[in-house]
Design an enzyme around this catalytic site. Structure first.
Site, PDB file in Angstrom:
ATOM      1  N   ARG A  96       2.737  -8.669   4.237  1.00 42.05           N
ATOM      2  CA  ARG A  96       1.722  -8.144   3.159  1.00 42.05           C
ATOM      3  C   ARG A  96       2.506  -7.450   2.136  1.00 42.05           C
ATOM      4  O   ARG A  96       3.329  -6.363   2.340  1.00 42.05           O
ATOM      5  CB  ARG A  96       0.824  -7.156   3.916  1.00 42.05           C
ATOM      6  CG  ARG A  96      -0.458  -6.435   3.097  1.00 42.05           C
ATOM      7  CD  ARG A  96      -1.833  -6.586   3.557  1.00 42.05           C
ATOM      8  NE  ARG A  96      -2.650  -6.196   2.443  1.00 42.05           N
ATOM      9  CZ  ARG A  96      -3.598  -5.358   2.856  1.00 42.05           C
ATOM     10  NH1 ARG A  96      -3.442  -4.591   4.353  1.00 42.05           N
ATOM     11  NH2 ARG A  96      -4.598  -4.779   2.017  1.00 42.05           N
ATOM     12  N   TYR A 125       3.446   1.975   1.975  1.00 42.13           N
ATOM     13  CA  TYR A 125       4.082   2.162   3.122  1.00 42.13           C
ATOM     14  C   TYR A 125       5.327   2.186   3.085  1.00 42.13           C
ATOM     15  O   TYR A 125       6.278   1.672   2.215  1.00 42.13           O
ATOM     16  CB  TYR A 125       3.356   1.436   4.551  1.00 42.13           C
ATOM     17  CG  TYR A 125       1.784   2.111   4.547  1.00 42.13           C
ATOM     18  CD1 TYR A 125       1.665   3.279   5.209  1.00 42.13           C
ATOM     19  CD2 TYR A 125       0.943   1.200   4.439  1.00 42.13           C
ATOM     20  CE1 TYR A 125       0.439   3.650   5.200  1.00 42.13           C
ATOM     21  CE2 TYR A 125      -0.526   1.678   4.648  1.00 42.13           C
ATOM     22  CZ  TYR A 125      -0.551   2.745   5.153  1.00 42.13           C
ATOM     23  OH  TYR A 125      -1.971   3.451   5.189  1.00 42.13           O
ATOM     24  N   GLN A 181     -18.087   5.017   4.031  1.00 45.02           N
ATOM     25  CA  GLN A 181     -18.622   6.402   4.489  1.00 45.02           C
ATOM     26  C   GLN A 181     -18.691   6.256   6.120  1.00 45.02           C
ATOM     27  O   GLN A 181     -18.278   7.323   6.592  1.00 45.02           O
ATOM     28  CB  GLN A 181     -20.313   6.321   4.100  1.00 45.02           C
ATOM     29  CG  GLN A 181     -20.436   6.933   2.823  1.00 45.02           C
ATOM     30  CD  GLN A 181     -21.834   6.910   2.278  1.00 45.02           C
ATOM     31  OE1 GLN A 181     -22.300   6.351   1.389  1.00 45.02           O
ATOM     32  NE2 GLN A 181     -22.571   7.888   2.887  1.00 45.02           N
ATOM     33  N   ARG A 189     -13.537  -4.779   5.879  1.00 44.51           N
ATOM     34  CA  ARG A 189     -14.728  -4.199   5.972  1.00 44.51           C
ATOM     35  C   ARG A 189     -15.996  -4.980   5.983  1.00 44.51           C
ATOM     36  O   ARG A 189     -16.891  -4.657   7.220  1.00 44.51           O
ATOM     37  CB  ARG A 189     -15.055  -2.937   4.952  1.00 44.51           C
ATOM     38  CG  ARG A 189     -13.929  -1.934   4.855  1.00 44.51           C
ATOM     39  CD  ARG A 189     -14.136  -1.066   3.635  1.00 44.51           C
ATOM     40  NE  ARG A 189     -13.924  -1.856   2.350  1.00 44.51           N
ATOM     41  CZ  ARG A 189     -14.163  -1.521   1.011  1.00 44.51           C
ATOM     42  NH1 ARG A 189     -14.654  -0.316   1.074  1.00 44.51           N
ATOM     43  NH2 ARG A 189     -13.892  -2.276   0.069  1.00 44.51           N
ATOM     44  N   HIS A 201      -1.671   4.045  -1.713  1.00 44.18           N
ATOM     45  CA  HIS A 201      -2.740   4.834  -1.342  1.00 44.18           C
ATOM     46  C   HIS A 201      -2.631   6.155  -2.322  1.00 44.18           C
ATOM     47  O   HIS A 201      -3.711   6.650  -2.479  1.00 44.18           O
ATOM     48  CB  HIS A 201      -2.250   5.297   0.095  1.00 44.18           C
ATOM     49  CG  HIS A 201      -2.737   4.121   1.013  1.00 44.18           C
ATOM     50  ND1 HIS A 201      -3.924   3.380   0.711  1.00 44.18           N
ATOM     51  CD2 HIS A 201      -2.376   4.067   2.250  1.00 44.18           C
ATOM     52  CE1 HIS A 201      -4.088   2.491   1.901  1.00 44.18           C
ATOM     53  NE2 HIS A 201      -3.089   2.884   2.836  1.00 44.18           N
ATOM     54  N   GLU A 230       0.896  -1.111   0.076  1.00 43.95           N
ATOM     55  CA  GLU A 230       0.172   0.016  -0.036  1.00 43.95           C
ATOM     56  C   GLU A 230       0.749   1.402  -0.062  1.00 43.95           C
ATOM     57  O   GLU A 230       0.200   2.467   0.306  1.00 43.95           O
ATOM     58  CB  GLU A 230      -1.043  -0.004   1.121  1.00 43.95           C
ATOM     59  CG  GLU A 230      -2.422  -0.386   0.999  1.00 43.95           C
ATOM     60  CD  GLU A 230      -2.739  -1.973   0.377  1.00 43.95           C
ATOM     61  OE1 GLU A 230      -1.633  -2.707   0.652  1.00 43.95           O
ATOM     62  OE2 GLU A 230      -3.564  -2.223  -0.158  1.00 43.95           O
TER      63      GLU A 230
HETATM   64  P1  NAP Z   1     -27.132  17.522  -1.592  1.00 39.81           P
HETATM   65  O1  NAP Z   1     -25.990  16.824  -1.522  1.00 39.81           O
HETATM   66  O2  NAP Z   1     -27.615  18.390  -0.592  1.00 39.81           O
HETATM   67  O3  NAP Z   1     -26.954  18.453  -3.102  1.00 39.81           O
HETATM   68  C1  NAP Z   1     -27.881  19.312  -3.656  1.00 39.81           C
HETATM   69  C2  NAP Z   1     -27.428  20.077  -4.816  1.00 39.81           C
HETATM   70  O4  NAP Z   1     -28.275  20.791  -5.341  1.00 39.81           O
HETATM   71  C3  NAP Z   1     -26.175  20.597  -4.206  1.00 39.81           C
HETATM   72  O5  NAP Z   1     -25.268  20.686  -5.398  1.00 39.81           O
HETATM   73  C4  NAP Z   1     -26.759  22.081  -4.066  1.00 39.81           C
HETATM   74  O6  NAP Z   1     -25.640  22.972  -4.644  1.00 39.81           O
HETATM   75  C5  NAP Z   1     -27.774  22.175  -5.403  1.00 39.81           C
HETATM   76  N1  NAP Z   1     -29.124  22.983  -4.740  1.00 39.81           N
HETATM   77  C6  NAP Z   1     -29.610  23.190  -3.453  1.00 39.81           C
HETATM   78  N2  NAP Z   1     -30.463  24.107  -3.209  1.00 39.81           N
HETATM   79  C7  NAP Z   1     -30.600  24.206  -4.666  1.00 39.81           C
HETATM   80  C8  NAP Z   1     -31.618  25.230  -5.324  1.00 39.81           C
HETATM   81  N3  NAP Z   1     -32.673  25.695  -4.570  1.00 39.81           N
HETATM   82  N4  NAP Z   1     -31.692  25.166  -6.428  1.00 39.81           N
HETATM   83  C9  NAP Z   1     -30.730  24.815  -7.348  1.00 39.81           C
HETATM   84  N5  NAP Z   1     -29.673  23.727  -6.836  1.00 39.81           N
HETATM   85  C10 NAP Z   1     -29.892  23.693  -5.555  1.00 39.81           C
HETATM   86  O7  NAP Z   1     -28.384  16.477  -2.090  1.00 39.81           O
HETATM   87  P2  NAP Z   1     -28.318  15.299  -2.978  1.00 39.81           P
HETATM   88  O8  NAP Z   1     -27.497  15.244  -4.052  1.00 39.81           O
HETATM   89  O9  NAP Z   1     -29.851  15.297  -3.433  1.00 39.81           O
HETATM   90  O10 NAP Z   1     -28.146  14.114  -1.924  1.00 39.81           O
HETATM   91  C11 NAP Z   1     -28.933  13.947  -0.980  1.00 39.81           C
HETATM   92  C12 NAP Z   1     -28.120  13.038  -0.125  1.00 39.81           C
HETATM   93  O11 NAP Z   1     -27.874  11.850  -0.585  1.00 39.81           O
HETATM   94  C13 NAP Z   1     -26.684  13.732   0.366  1.00 39.81           C
HETATM   95  O12 NAP Z   1     -26.606  14.321   1.433  1.00 39.81           O
HETATM   96  C14 NAP Z   1     -25.680  12.664   0.070  1.00 39.81           C
HETATM   97  O13 NAP Z   1     -24.951  12.554   1.115  1.00 39.81           O
HETATM   98  C15 NAP Z   1     -26.631  11.523  -0.260  1.00 39.81           C
HETATM   99  N6  NAP Z   1     -26.166  10.898  -1.323  1.00 39.81           N
HETATM  100  C16 NAP Z   1     -24.954  10.085  -1.005  1.00 39.81           C
HETATM  101  C17 NAP Z   1     -24.365   9.867  -2.333  1.00 39.81           C
HETATM  102  C18 NAP Z   1     -22.954   8.853  -2.081  1.00 39.81           C
HETATM  103  O14 NAP Z   1     -22.410   8.419  -2.917  1.00 39.81           O
HETATM  104  N7  NAP Z   1     -22.596   8.988  -1.059  1.00 39.81           N
HETATM  105  C19 NAP Z   1     -25.065   9.458  -3.265  1.00 39.81           C
HETATM  106  C20 NAP Z   1     -26.031   9.987  -3.566  1.00 39.81           C
HETATM  107  C21 NAP Z   1     -26.714  10.620  -2.400  1.00 39.81           C
HETATM  108  P3  NAP Z   1     -25.734  24.478  -4.731  1.00 39.81           P
HETATM  109  O15 NAP Z   1     -26.654  24.974  -3.658  1.00 39.81           O
HETATM  110  O16 NAP Z   1     -24.323  24.990  -4.896  1.00 39.81           O
HETATM  111  O17 NAP Z   1     -26.276  24.699  -6.260  1.00 39.81           O
HETATM  112 FE1  SF4 Z   2     -18.461  -1.317   4.164  1.00 44.80          FE
HETATM  113 FE2  SF4 Z   2     -19.681   1.139   4.073  1.00 44.80          FE
HETATM  114 FE3  SF4 Z   2     -19.773  -0.145   6.136  1.00 44.80          FE
HETATM  115 FE4  SF4 Z   2     -17.483   0.499   5.560  1.00 44.80          FE
HETATM  116  S1  SF4 Z   2     -19.145   1.759   5.772  1.00 44.80           S
HETATM  117  S2  SF4 Z   2     -17.769  -1.378   6.237  1.00 44.80           S
HETATM  118  S3  SF4 Z   2     -17.578   0.388   3.207  1.00 44.80           S
HETATM  119  S4  SF4 Z   2     -20.844  -0.688   4.486  1.00 44.80           S
END
Ligand code: NAP
Ligand code: SF4
Length: 669
Positions: A215, A167, A340, A312, A253, A165
């Protein structure tokens, strides 16, 4: 007859026998640094009880300069040894075996005293390392050997010497980081001198009847890394120097290739380990993205390795092996490789836990015991928050009814699972279904629960989730405007040129969905091509000379946000770069600092730096975040009502917070 004969077969190491072929791989948990050794012991004891054949601890520093950060835990004093004795005793009481990983971070150490073969700063650390002199190298070797001797004193069954990794030991092996001209640099024989010397001295320090794992980085994925021939040469030398087992490391990494994220195909690097099989005489372990007993069994049956390492997945479910053994693999909480609550927490200095299992790392504090008085509990909404709450409450003996308006469980997870690279969410929804049945939750699908339906329950949990936020852009009633819900549910046609409004997690997901044809996550050769990975026998380090070769994008996408910061800045700490890189490879344009003026036949009109711009497009997809859907909670005033998940707080909602809140509420109901 078990379904997993290869996985459950013991492994005889001569002086000791591992009860099966499953290693719980090393993970830094940040628990040791908190000094609550009862909690550390409870964490590992749960995994031993759950059947892991051999546990490897998180990396322990051999000295101050080698710690991953200043103050990193190690076995330096008699008091440290006594603390670790608590851990090893508890693991042994549960019938397990445990090895301590010795991790010298070299130039990856996040502190000003870091040391390395050459004074070359790493791209992932702000601290330039000091080049070691001969005496300094001898000190590092002696400290690593002493750490191994202390591990034996503390009751460990073995140690794992971290040589991969990117290290410290890995840094000596390759010219990428080793520019020395003395006996520790130059030729490969010289560059591998340090890991081999370390292995000899560790063996001498611990005696013959002690497990020593090395490892080994089998594919570096950085420029000027090792060739396959060098890997084999090192593996043989490490075996001759006294190792009992070789474990696989994949990528440094600092590599720009994802190696453990959810979009990496399952067991996507087992072929690399397989190349070493038959070339050494000691058992070889394969690793990375092995998260079900079926996958583990197949790898072992195909001869990819003698043993599998899962890290994990043991956070997600400590009973991984025990459930497989009992023929109940359907009840194993699946690791969805999201990082996460584990790695992202580690990098934020928080205790590592798990999105699907909030008890991980919190075993002593988040206790799920039988309720004193069983009650009738209604949970409304079968998304991650409601499901977790209903299952945990039922496990505690409550009589739980789970109402869901749709005709399937899963809520927002059902959209996530449509995104290429997020296929693991399928397994999560399946697991929730199995657990609902196992826990005895009464599930009422297609039922809209109102105050009348809910009368008579002792308590109501409202987990009704979220609604998409209305961004109120002039012209958004134009037929070319869609919500992410329509797109991910496949309910609407999307044109060839798309503007995505909002660049949060969902904006990224939708963009990925729109540019990807067949998901490379379920097509390993395609995935390897996409990220520029090749056979390390063909190209040093496993980096394809032609670089990443993604499939052409299925659509032209522009991803927009109002904030002036880098697009994707708030995505997961260890995964955000992957989402950004994946979209860049597909030619997605990202624009920050915009304001939305209007939508019309021509497309989306924006202002950027005060200047008007037209994003010519056929479709605009709104991904502007969410708002809580809590009308039911408001209508139930007077009863015992608890509001969780997105219905409680929509901002920055994710499945991690939803599940954690659901389980914690149920633990106290
Ligand atoms: P979000 O993360 O809060 O993003 C919303 C987006 O919309 C931001 O880019 C924001 O940026 C924009 N926005 C907010 N208010 C707005 C408005 N009135 N007009 C236009 N743009 C606006 O919400 P999300 O993308 O819906 O995701 C929801 C949650 O799901 C998130 O908190 C996220 O953690 C989770 N999620 C996680 C993953 C992951 O891979 N971990 C994937 C999908 C969802 P600006 O205000 O700068 O424009
Ligand atoms: Fe797996 Fe996500 Fe749990 Fe980490 S948080 S152990 S990546 S399910």
């Amino acid at each position: 007859m078990t379904s997993y004969p290869h996985m459950l077969r013991p492994l005889d190491l001569g002086f000791t026998t591992l009860k099966n072929r499953v290693l719980m791989g090393s993970m830094h948990t940040n628990l040791e640094e908190r000094g609550d050794w009862n909690r550390v012991a409870a964490f590992y004891a749960a995994r031993a009880k759950g059947g892991a054949g051999l546990i490897v601890t998180g990396g322990m520093a051999p000295n101050a300069e080698g710690g991953v950060f200043p103050g990193a835990s190690g076995l330096f004093t008699a008091e440290d040894i006594a603390h670790h004795r608590m851990v090893t005793d508890r693991v042994h009481e549960e019938g397990g075996k445990i090895a301590m990983q010795i991790l010298h971070a070299g130039r990856y150490a996040y502190g000003p005293d870091c040391v390395a073969p050459s004074a070359i700063k790493s791209p992932i650390s702000p601290f330039p390392p000091k080049e070691l002199d001969e005496a300094g190298i001898e000190k590092q070797i002696a400290d690593i050997a002493t750490a191994a001797a202390h591990a034996r004193e503390a009751g460990y069954d073995g140690v794992e010497v971290m040589g991969s990794e990117g290290y410290f030991l890995n840094q000596f092996l390759v010219t990428h980081t080793n520019r020395r001209e003395d006996r520790w640099g130059g030729s490969y024989e010289n560059r591998m001198r340090l890991p081999v010397e370390v292995m000899k001295r560790v063996r001498a320090a611990v005696g013959e009847d002690f497990i020593v794992i090395f490892r080994l980085s089998m594919i570096d994925l950085v420029p000027n890394g090792s060739t396959h021939e060098e890997v084999v040469q090192l593996a043989r030398a490490i075996e001759a120097a006294g190792a009992n087992i070789l474990n696989t490391g994949i990528g440094w990494h600092e590599a720009r290739v994802p190696t453990i994220a959810t979009s990496v195909p399952r067991a996507g690097f087992a072929w690399v380990t397989k190349k070493l099989m038959g070339k050494v005489g000691i058992p070889v372990i394969t690793s990375n993205r092995i998260n079900t007993p079926q996958v583990a069994e197949e790898l072992l049956a195909e001869g990819c390795a003698d043993m599998v390492s899962l890290a994990r997945p043991f956070l997600a479910d400590p009973d991984f092996v025990a459930k497989a053994e009992a023929g109940r693999a359907d009840l194993i909480a699946p690791c969805i490789a999201c990082n996460q609550a584990c790695l992202d927490h580690t990098f934020q200095g928080k205790v590592s836990s798990c999105l699907v299992n909030p008890r991980a790392g919190h075993e002593t504090e988040l206790v799920i015991d039988k309720a004193e008085t069983p009650r009738r509990i209604a949970v409304v909404g079968a998304g991650p928050a409601g499901l977790s709450c209903a299952i945990t409450a039922a496990q505690r003996g409550h009589d739980v009814t789970l109402f869901e308006q749709a005709d399937e469980i899963g809520g927002q997870l059902n959209m996530a699972r449509k995104v290429p690279g997020k296929e693991e969410f399928d397994g999560l929804v399946d697991w929730f279904a199995a657990m609902v049945a196992e826990a005895g939750v009464t599930l009422q699908l297609g039922t809209r629960a109102d105050a009348e339906v809910l009368a008579g329950f002792d308590a109501v949990v409202v987990a009704t989730g979220v609604l998409p936020r209305d961004p109120q852009i002039p012209g958004q009633d134009h037929p070319k405007v869609l919500s992410y819900v329509d797109v991910l549910r496949g309910a609407a046609e999307v044109g060839p040129r798309v503007a995505v409004v909002g660049a949060g997690g969902i904006g990224f997901d939708v963009s990925e969905f729109l540019v990807t044809g067949k998901s490379p996550t379920v097509d390993l050769p395609e995935w390897l091509r996409e990220w520029g990975v090749t056979d390390p026998e063909q190209a040093r380090s496993g980096l394809a000379p032609e670089g990443p070769q993604p499939e052409p994008a299925a659509r032209e996408v522009v991803l927009l946000q109002r904030k002036a910061e880098k697009v994707g800045k708030r995505l997961g700490k260890t995964t955000g770069w992957i989402h950004r890189a994946a979209l860049m490879l597909k030619g997605v344009k990202m624009k920050a600092g915009v304001s939305y003026e209007r939508i019309d036949d021509a497309g989306l009109h924006i202002l950027r730096d005060g200047k008007p711009e037209l994003i010519a497009c056929d479709t605009v997809v709104l991904c502007a975040g969410q708002e809580s859907l809590r009308t039911l909670a408001d209508a139930l005033a007077g009863a015992e009502v608890h509001v969780i998940g997105g219905a409680d707080v929509a901002a920055e909602l994710d499945a991690k917070r939803a599940i954690d809140q659901g389980v914690r509420l149920a633990a106290g109901l």
